[in-house]
Design a protein around this motif. Sequence first.
Motif: not given
Length: 264
Positions: A209, A218, A226
Motif C-alpha cells: 500500500v 492499494y 483507496s
Amino acid sequence: MREIRAKIEAAIKREVRQRCGFGCVVCGKPFYEYDHINEYSKVKEHEADNLTLLCPDHHAEKTRGLRSADQVRDANAAPFNRRMGSSSPYRLAYGGTVSKVSIGSNSFVQTMGSISEPLVLNGEPLVRVRTESGNLLVSARLFDASGAVILTIDDNELKYDTGIWDVEFVSDRLIVREAHRKILAKIVFSPPDSITVERAHFSHEGLSVQVTAREILYRTKRGKLSISGNSVLDIPYPRGVVLTDENHELGSLPAAINVPVRVG
C-alpha cells in the motif's frame, strides 16, 4: 571480517529507555539508537550501565570522534528528558488518556495503555503503538516503492539502510528521503496525543500500500482503490485497517476495516 554481536536483551533495553527518559540523552529526540559508552569492541558485552540512547545525529558525532565518550557519559548521567520533564519539541512522553494515530486521513483513537495496530497487511502489523511508563512507543516498518525495507522503528529505536539518502527530524517531523526533494516517508508528531503518517510505503508478502496525506492506496484486479476519511474509536477494534489477499487467512483479532484484496 565483520563482528557478530549478540542482541541486546529486551529487559536491558527497557531499563535503558526508562533511565534515559525515552529519548536521546543529549537532545531528547524520541527516536534513537542504543550506544555503548565504552565501545562494544572493548567490553564485548551488553550491560545496562554502559548503554545509553543517542539520536542518529549525536550517535554519528560520537562515532566520528566529534563527541567524546566522557561527554556522552555526562549526558547519560543527566538525560535531557529527565531534566526537562519531557522531550521538546519531539514530546512523546504524552499526557492525557488517549492516543491518536492517523494514516492517510484514517484516524484510530485508543485509550492510553492499550495496544493499537492501525495498519495490518496479510496478518502482519506494520504500524503498532503501545505505552510504557506513560510514554508512547511506536513500531513500524517503512519500505521503498520496490518493496525493500528502508527503515524500521522498534519501540522508538531507529534502524535504517545506510544507503538511504537522508533521515532527519525537521521541527515535529521524521522525514526519509531517497534523493533531494524526493520524500519516501513522513511521520508527524503532534503533542499531546497524536501521530500522523503523511507519506509512506508498506508491504508484506506480496501486498503493498502507499500512504498519502489523503488516503491509503492499494491495487487490485480492478485497478487502484483507496481507503480514506475513517474515524475509529477505542477498544473493540485493536486493529484498524486490515488488508488481506487471497493467499492469506483473515486474522482473528477484531478490525475496524477489513478489506479482502484480490491482487492475482
